[in-house]
Design an enzyme around this catalytic site. Sequence first.
Site, PDB file in Angstrom:
ATOM      1  N   TRP A 161       0.843  -1.207   0.000  1.00 43.65           N
ATOM      2  CA  TRP A 161       0.000   0.000   0.000  1.00 43.65           C
ATOM      3  C   TRP A 161       0.874   1.251   0.000  1.00 43.65           C
ATOM      4  CZ3 TRP A 161      -0.938  -4.257   3.130  1.00 43.65           C
ATOM      5  CH2 TRP A 161      -2.098  -4.984   2.794  1.00 43.65           C
ATOM      6  N   HIS A 182      -7.170   1.478   2.406  1.00 44.48           N
ATOM      7  CA  HIS A 182      -8.226   0.492   2.129  1.00 44.48           C
ATOM      8  C   HIS A 182      -9.313   0.633   3.213  1.00 44.48           C
ATOM      9  CE1 HIS A 182      -5.428  -2.558   4.452  1.00 44.48           C
ATOM     10  NE2 HIS A 182      -5.579  -1.435   5.088  1.00 44.48           N
ATOM     11  N   ARG A 208      -4.374   6.328  -2.335  1.00 47.17           N
ATOM     12  CA  ARG A 208      -3.020   5.774  -2.417  1.00 47.17           C
ATOM     13  C   ARG A 208      -2.090   6.738  -3.157  1.00 47.17           C
ATOM     14  NH1 ARG A 208      -4.052  -0.588  -3.249  1.00 47.17           N
ATOM     15  NH2 ARG A 208      -5.551  -0.772  -1.555  1.00 47.17           N
ATOM     16  N   GLN A 222     -13.745   1.344  -2.133  1.00 43.13           N
ATOM     17  CA  GLN A 222     -13.683  -0.079  -1.823  1.00 43.13           C
ATOM     18  C   GLN A 222     -14.972  -0.453  -1.094  1.00 43.13           C
ATOM     19  OE1 GLN A 222     -10.221  -1.427   0.357  1.00 43.13           O
ATOM     20  NE2 GLN A 222      -9.007  -1.582  -1.516  1.00 43.13           N
ATOM     21  N   VAL A 265      -5.507 -11.991   6.774  1.00 48.73           N
ATOM     22  CA  VAL A 265      -6.321 -13.205   6.609  1.00 48.73           C
ATOM     23  C   VAL A 265      -5.423 -14.434   6.474  1.00 48.73           C
ATOM     24  CG1 VAL A 265      -8.449 -12.214   5.683  1.00 48.73           C
ATOM     25  CG2 VAL A 265      -6.514 -12.633   4.145  1.00 48.73           C
ATOM     26  N   ALA A 319     -13.405 -12.316   5.730  1.00 51.50           N
ATOM     27  CA  ALA A 319     -13.389 -10.916   5.314  1.00 51.50           C
ATOM     28  C   ALA A 319     -13.154 -10.871   3.812  1.00 51.50           C
ATOM     29  CB  ALA A 319     -12.284 -10.156   6.043  1.00 51.50           C
TER      30      ALA A 319
HETATM   31  N1  DAH Z   1      -7.660  -4.449   1.840  1.00 50.28           N
HETATM   32  C1  DAH Z   1      -7.194  -5.186   0.682  1.00 50.28           C
HETATM   33  C2  DAH Z   1      -6.595  -4.204  -0.315  1.00 50.28           C
HETATM   34  O1  DAH Z   1      -6.882  -3.072  -0.275  1.00 50.28           O
HETATM   35  C3  DAH Z   1      -8.305  -5.964   0.052  1.00 50.28           C
HETATM   36  C4  DAH Z   1      -8.697  -7.125   0.899  1.00 50.28           C
HETATM   37  C5  DAH Z   1      -8.162  -8.347   0.694  1.00 50.28           C
HETATM   38  C6  DAH Z   1      -9.612  -6.951   1.905  1.00 50.28           C
HETATM   39  C7  DAH Z   1      -8.517  -9.441   1.462  1.00 50.28           C
HETATM   40  C8  DAH Z   1      -9.987  -8.013   2.719  1.00 50.28           C
HETATM   41  C9  DAH Z   1      -9.428  -9.264   2.453  1.00 50.28           C
HETATM   42  O2  DAH Z   1     -10.869  -7.927   3.685  1.00 50.28           O
HETATM   43  O3  DAH Z   1      -9.796 -10.330   3.244  1.00 50.28           O
HETATM   44  O4  DAH Z   1      -5.830  -4.601  -1.133  1.00 50.28           O
END
Ligand code: DAH
Length: 351
Positions: A161, A182, A208, A222, A265, A319
Amino acid sequence: MESGTVLETLRSLEEEALRELGTLEDIDSLETWRVAYLGRRGKLTTILRSVGSLSPDLRRSVGAAGNQVKTLLEEEQARRSDEIEELEVRRRSSLRAIDVTLPGRPLPQGRLHPTTQILREICSSFTAMGFQIVEGPEVEWDKYNFEMLNIPRDHPARDMWNSLWIDQQDADGRLSMLMRTHTSPMQARIMEQTKPPIRLIVPGKCYRYEATDATHEWHFYQVEGLAVDEGITLANLKGTLYEFARRIFGPDRKVRFRCDYFPFVEPGVDMSVDCFACRGEGCRLCADTGWLEIMGAGMVHPKVLAGVGYDPEVYTGFAFGMGPERIAMLKYGIDDIRLFYGNDLRFLRQF
Ligand code: DAH
């Protein structure tokens, strides 16, 4: 003075006054007219006043004729006054009159931005499955954006990020606030505040530090999802997201889950739907793969659960996170994400 001359003057005065009276169209000019002829220094009054200096014979005839003219002018003035009043009423009501037979004027009609439309579609497909909608701050602490999501300081995973930092330092002199990269920080914020069962989605803006091109924007949306309870498994994740994909992309879509890495995760997956343009055969849209990646997901990491005070032996959860603009691009065949922020009516009118 001769009676003939005076009587003639009276007659021509009467004629002149009546002619003028007929041209008057408002109460003000009627009053001016009255003063000019019948007022204390009016033309007729002046003549009548001079009657006294005439011989008794003349006095009688001129006086009688003068009074006749006076009465006539007064009567005519009253009649004209009524006419003018009526005229004014008609004028006023014609201003107010509405022609109900005219076709209505078309009102300029706006519409929802394509991003708003897809956000609503995504949200309602999850609310139909029992998820709540929650929103969170766009300016976020390092703690929620990274640390509580199992992304410690100086960990290489932070490179995923590119962040826009706020000029705000903590006690150690390190930057501690940023524009959220995010919507995942809301996972930690909500779990911290509530107890399971949790089923929620978080739509919102993210930022970003990124160069823009057809598939990248420095600000974008998002939609995050989180479900935590006793006994939640990967099967629940797959079932929920499969149902979502079918609601958005059509009932005969197939889905594919592959391993992927996200620090918060374990296991982590990326989810794809079979390309609806070529039905999986391979085309330009899916870069000949037959599949379209639509989101990242996974089972909430035990460290994240423990970090908010949940017992990972009791609670499990899944998630997911997706980019609604990307979903709209795939769904509607839009080939440049920058169009969502260009405010070009030729683009916006197509939705
Ligand atoms: N937050 C991640 C991103 O911005 C996307 C994401 C991936 C969110 C996996 C989640 C997850 O909740 O389980 O790239």
